[in-house]
Design an enzyme around this catalytic site. Structure first.
Site, PDB file in Angstrom:
ATOM      1  N   GLN A   1       0.912  -1.244  -0.018  1.00 34.04           N
ATOM      2  CA  GLN A   1       0.075  -0.074  -0.065  1.00 34.04           C
ATOM      3  C   GLN A   1       0.894   1.291  -0.028  1.00 34.04           C
ATOM      4  O   GLN A   1       0.455   2.244  -0.589  1.00 34.04           O
ATOM      5  CB  GLN A   1      -0.872   0.004   1.197  1.00 34.04           C
ATOM      6  CG  GLN A   1      -1.946   1.052   1.418  1.00 34.04           C
ATOM      7  CD  GLN A   1      -2.854   1.106   2.450  1.00 34.04           C
ATOM      8  OE1 GLN A   1      -3.763   0.244   2.576  1.00 34.04           O
ATOM      9  NE2 GLN A   1      -2.415   1.710   3.481  1.00 34.04           N
TER      10      GLN A   1
ATOM     11  N   GLU B   1      -3.350   9.167  -1.315  1.00 34.59           N
ATOM     12  CA  GLU B   1      -2.684  10.027  -0.471  1.00 34.59           C
ATOM     13  C   GLU B   1      -1.408  10.958  -1.301  1.00 34.59           C
ATOM     14  O   GLU B   1      -0.471  11.420  -0.694  1.00 34.59           O
ATOM     15  CB  GLU B   1      -2.218   9.070   0.501  1.00 34.59           C
ATOM     16  CG  GLU B   1      -2.962   8.216   1.238  1.00 34.59           C
ATOM     17  CD  GLU B   1      -2.598   7.596   2.507  1.00 34.59           C
ATOM     18  OE1 GLU B   1      -1.297   7.911   3.009  1.00 34.59           O
ATOM     19  OE2 GLU B   1      -3.297   6.909   3.069  1.00 34.59           O
TER      20      GLU B   1
ATOM     21  N   ASP C   1       4.188   0.229   4.250  1.00 38.01           N
ATOM     22  CA  ASP C   1       2.875  -0.453   4.693  1.00 38.01           C
ATOM     23  C   ASP C   1       2.321  -1.339   3.665  1.00 38.01           C
ATOM     24  O   ASP C   1       1.986  -1.041   2.763  1.00 38.01           O
ATOM     25  CB  ASP C   1       1.935   0.668   4.900  1.00 38.01           C
ATOM     26  CG  ASP C   1       0.791   0.195   5.703  1.00 38.01           C
ATOM     27  OD1 ASP C   1       0.497  -0.585   5.914  1.00 38.01           O
ATOM     28  OD2 ASP C   1      -0.056   1.176   5.980  1.00 38.01           O
TER      29      ASP C   1
ATOM     30  N   ASP D   1      -0.998  -1.436  12.522  1.00 37.42           N
ATOM     31  CA  ASP D   1      -1.976  -0.437  12.288  1.00 37.42           C
ATOM     32  C   ASP D   1      -3.435  -1.130  12.302  1.00 37.42           C
ATOM     33  O   ASP D   1      -4.057  -1.106  13.299  1.00 37.42           O
ATOM     34  CB  ASP D   1      -1.843   0.225  10.793  1.00 37.42           C
ATOM     35  CG  ASP D   1      -3.037   0.852  10.421  1.00 37.42           C
ATOM     36  OD1 ASP D   1      -3.940   1.089  11.135  1.00 37.42           O
ATOM     37  OD2 ASP D   1      -2.977   1.380   8.976  1.00 37.42           O
TER      38      ASP D   1
ATOM     39  N   LYS E   1      -3.950   6.412  15.079  1.00 33.74           N
ATOM     40  CA  LYS E   1      -4.980   6.938  14.304  1.00 33.74           C
ATOM     41  C   LYS E   1      -6.302   7.217  15.251  1.00 33.74           C
ATOM     42  O   LYS E   1      -7.000   6.305  15.848  1.00 33.74           O
ATOM     43  CB  LYS E   1      -5.459   6.328  13.196  1.00 33.74           C
ATOM     44  CG  LYS E   1      -4.299   5.976  12.130  1.00 33.74           C
ATOM     45  CD  LYS E   1      -4.838   4.673  11.402  1.00 33.74           C
ATOM     46  CE  LYS E   1      -3.985   4.741  10.006  1.00 33.74           C
ATOM     47  NZ  LYS E   1      -4.477   3.646   9.176  1.00 33.74           N
TER      48      LYS E   1
ATOM     49  N   LYS F   1       3.058  10.320  10.059  1.00 31.30           N
ATOM     50  CA  LYS F   1       2.953   9.751   8.760  1.00 31.30           C
ATOM     51  C   LYS F   1       1.600  10.512   8.260  1.00 31.30           C
ATOM     52  O   LYS F   1       0.449  10.038   9.000  1.00 31.30           O
ATOM     53  CB  LYS F   1       2.644   8.248   8.964  1.00 31.30           C
ATOM     54  CG  LYS F   1       2.130   7.410   7.750  1.00 31.30           C
ATOM     55  CD  LYS F   1       1.842   5.815   8.032  1.00 31.30           C
ATOM     56  CE  LYS F   1       1.540   5.387   6.624  1.00 31.30           C
ATOM     57  NZ  LYS F   1       0.585   3.950   6.899  1.00 31.30           N
TER      58      LYS F   1
HETATM   59  P1  PGA Z   1      -6.329   4.004   5.332  1.00 32.29           P
HETATM   60  O1  PGA Z   1      -5.014   3.796   4.986  1.00 32.29           O
HETATM   61  O2  PGA Z   1      -6.446   5.266   5.986  1.00 32.29           O
HETATM   62  O3  PGA Z   1      -7.126   3.919   4.174  1.00 32.29           O
HETATM   63  O4  PGA Z   1      -7.089   2.965   6.451  1.00 32.29           O
HETATM   64  C1  PGA Z   1      -3.882   4.262   5.895  1.00 32.29           C
HETATM   65  C2  PGA Z   1      -2.960   3.124   6.425  1.00 32.29           C
HETATM   66  O5  PGA Z   1      -3.065   1.787   6.136  1.00 32.29           O
HETATM   67  O6  PGA Z   1      -2.018   3.455   7.052  1.00 32.29           O
HETATM   68 ZN    ZN Z   2      -1.697   1.015   7.642  1.00 31.18          ZN
END
Ligand code: PGA
Ligand code: ZN
Length: 437
Positions: free
Chosen positions: A166, A208, A245, A315, A340, A391
Site C-alpha cells: 500500500q 494519498e 505499509d 495499524d 489514528k 505519517k
Molecule cells: P487508510 O490507510 O487510512 O485507508 O486505512 C492508511 C494506512 O493503512 O496506514
Molecule cells: Zn496502514
C-alpha cells in the site's frame, strides 16, 4: 480552576467534504467564555475490522457515504449531553461521549461524530488557555518534532490494487531538522516523478498523493525508490531509509495471501520470507502490517525473526486500542503503534493506546487516514505527545501538505528550542533512546 468560561456552551456539526470528495463530519465546540474549537473526522479506505465505526447513511446519496445521521447525532444528542461539561476535563468529556454512545465499537452515534467532537473540545480548551494545541497538550516539557514517513508511491486499496503493497515511503533518518527532512523529500518526490515520466509510467497520483504505481512487480517499486533517493543526491539507508505499509489484510486472511500483481499465492511463512528478503536487499527501517490482522501467530513469528533490526508497526493489527497493544506486547507482536485517533473514537482512548505503546517500549507514529481534509490536529498531537514519528501520506495534495506545513510552523515557533526526533524514534531501536525528554 473551573470557571463558566471553560464550560461547554454549544456543540454544532455540519457535513463537509474530504480529499476523496466524500462527505465527512465537522464539529464545533463553543465555550461559555467565547473560546471555540473545530475539528473534522478523517476516513480510512483500508480499515482494520476492530476500528470505531465510521457511521454512514447508506442508501443512494453520495454512494452511501453520506453522514447526515452522524451530524444529526452531534446536533441532537451529543451537543445537549455535553452542555455544561468542563472542556479542560478531556477524560471526563470523552467518558461521557463513550457512555452516551453505549456500544463497544461506537456504532450507535458514530466514531466519526465522536472523534470530531472530542478533537474540537480539545481545540476549544487550548483556545481558552490561549495556547497553540501542541503546547497546550505538551505543557512545559521540551518539544520534539517528529521523524516523518512520507509516501512516494501509493498502492493497494489507494490505487485500485495496481500493486499489492500500500505505501512505499521514505524516512529521512539522517536529517537534522524537520524542515531538512522535507527539503530532502521534495527532491526525492520530484526525482521519482522524473523517473516515472522517463519510463513512460507517469499516470497521476493515488489517494494519498504518491505516484500511481505503474510497476510490473512490487519489488520494482522498491528499486525505483532507491534510485530516486540517489538521484536526489542522498545516501540510501544512511540519510534516507525506506518504510513500507504492506497492509496485508487487504490481500489475505486466514494465513492465505494473494499477490495479485505477481499472480502468486503465499501462506504466512511465504509472505514473511518474501518480506525478509526485501529487508535484506533494501534499506528498509519500518514495515507496517506485514501480515493480516487475524494472523497473531504470524505477527509474533515475524517480530521474533526481525524485530531487533526493523520497526514492525501495527495499524489494522492494533487499531489504536490499548487492550490490543497490551496483548501484542505480552505476545511479542510488533514493536510500534500507528496512532489514528478515529480508530479509537476519542482523544482519551487514543492517548491510552499511545501510553500502552510507550509502556511496552514501542515506537509511536501518529497517522492520518487516506481520506483527509485541511484539519491539522494530528500534527499538534504528534508534537504534544512527543510521538517521535508522523505519517500523513505523500508530498503533494494540500490535505497532506497542510500537515507538513503545520510541522514547519511549529518548528519555527520553537526556534532554537526545536529538537528533531530523528532515527532514534524508530521502534526496534533502543527504547531508552525514544523516551520523552
Ligand atoms: P487508510 O490507510 O487510512 O485507508 O486505512 C492508511 C494506512 O493503512 O496506514
Ligand atoms: Zn496502514
Amino acid at each position: 480552576m473551573t470557571t463558566r468560561a471553560h464550560l461547554i456552551d454549544q456543540v454544532t456539526a455540519r457535513r463537509v467534504w474530504d480529499s476523496r470528495g466524500r462527505p465527512t463530519v465537522e464539529a464545533e465546540v463553543r465555550l461559555g467564555g467565547g473560546a471555540a474549537g473545530r475539528a473534522i473526522a478523517p476516513a480510512g479506505a483500508s480499515t482494520g475490522s476492530g476500528e470505531a465505526v465510521d457511521l454512514r447513511d447508506g442508501g443512494a446519496a453520495f454512494g452511501g457515504y453520506d453522514v447526515t445521521g452522524a451530524v444529526r447525532h452531534v446536533e441532537r444528542e451529543i451537543g445537549p449531553a455535553l452542555r455544561g461539561h468542563d472542556a479542560a476535563d478531556q477524560a471526563g468529556l470523552d467518558r461521557a461521549l463513550a457512555d452516551l454512545d453505549g456500544t463497544a465499537d461506537k456504532s450507535r452515534l458514530g466514531g466519526n461524530a465522536l472523534i470530531a467532537v472530542s478533537l474540537a473540545a480539545l481545540h476549544a480548551a487550548a483556545a481558552a488557555a490561549g495556547r497553540p494545541l501542541w503546547r497546550h497538550v505538551l505543557g512545559d516539557r521540551p518539544a520534539r518534532l517528529p521523524l516523518p514517513e512520507i509516501q512516494i508511491f501509493g498502492g493497494g486499496a489507494h490505487a485500485g490494487r495496481r500493486v499489492d503493497v500500500q505505501d512505499f515511503m521514505v524516512v529521512p533518518v539522517g536529517a537534522s531538522t524537520f524542515a531538512e527532512s522535507l527539503d530532502w523529500t521534495a527532491d526525492i518526490y520530484r526525482a521519482a516523478g522524473v523517473r516515472m515520466a522517463e519510463a513512460g509510467r507517469l499516470s497521476g497520483v493515488a489517494d494519498e498523493g504518491g505516484y500511481w504505481p505503474a510497476f510490473d512487480t512490487n519489488e520494482e517499486a522498491l528499486e525505483c525508490l532507491v534510485r530516486a533517493i540517489e538521484d536526489a543526491g542522498r545516501i540510501p539507508g544512511d540519510e534516507v531509509a525506506i518504510a513500507l505499509d504492506v497492509a496485508a489484510s487487504e490481500f489475505g486472511s486466514a494465513g492465505r495471501y494473494r499477490l495479485g500483481l505477481e499472480g502468486r499465492d503465499l501462506d504466512g511463512d511465504g509472505l514473511a520470507e518474501l518480506l525478509i528478503g526485501w529487508l535484506d536487499r533494501y534499506p528498509i527501517v519500518s514495515i507496517e502490517d506485514p501480515l493480516g490482522e487475524d494472523d497473531a501467530r504470524g505477527m509474533q513469528r515475524f517480530t521474533a525473526a526481525v524485530g531487533d533490526r526493523v520497526q514492525i508497526v501495527g495499524d489494522d493489527y492494533l487499531v489504536t486500542s490499548a487492550r490490543r497493544v497490551e496483548r501484542a506486547a505480552r505476545d511479542g507482536a510488533c514493536n510500534a503503534l500507528l496512532v489514528k485517533p478515529n480508530q479509537a473514537g476519542t482523544v482519551t482512548e487514543t492517548r491510552a493506546a499511545f501510553d500502552a505503546a510507550r509502556s511496552a517500549g514501542y515506537g509511536t507514529i501518529v497517522s492520518a487516514r487516506s481520506g483527509e481534509t485541511e484539519d491539522v490536529t494530528i500534527v499538534h498531537l504528534a508534537v504534544g505527545w512527543g510521538a517521535g514519528q508522523l505519517k500523513v501520506g505523500s508530498f503533494s495534495r494540500s490535505e497532506r501538505m497542510a500537515k507538513w506545513n503545520e510541522g514547519l510552523r511549529i518548528e519555527s515557533a520553537l526556534g532554537d528550542a526545536a529538537a528533531f526526533a530523528g532515527r532514534a524514534a524508530l521502534g526496534g531501536a533502543d527504547p531508552a533512546a525514544r523516551s520523552l525528554a
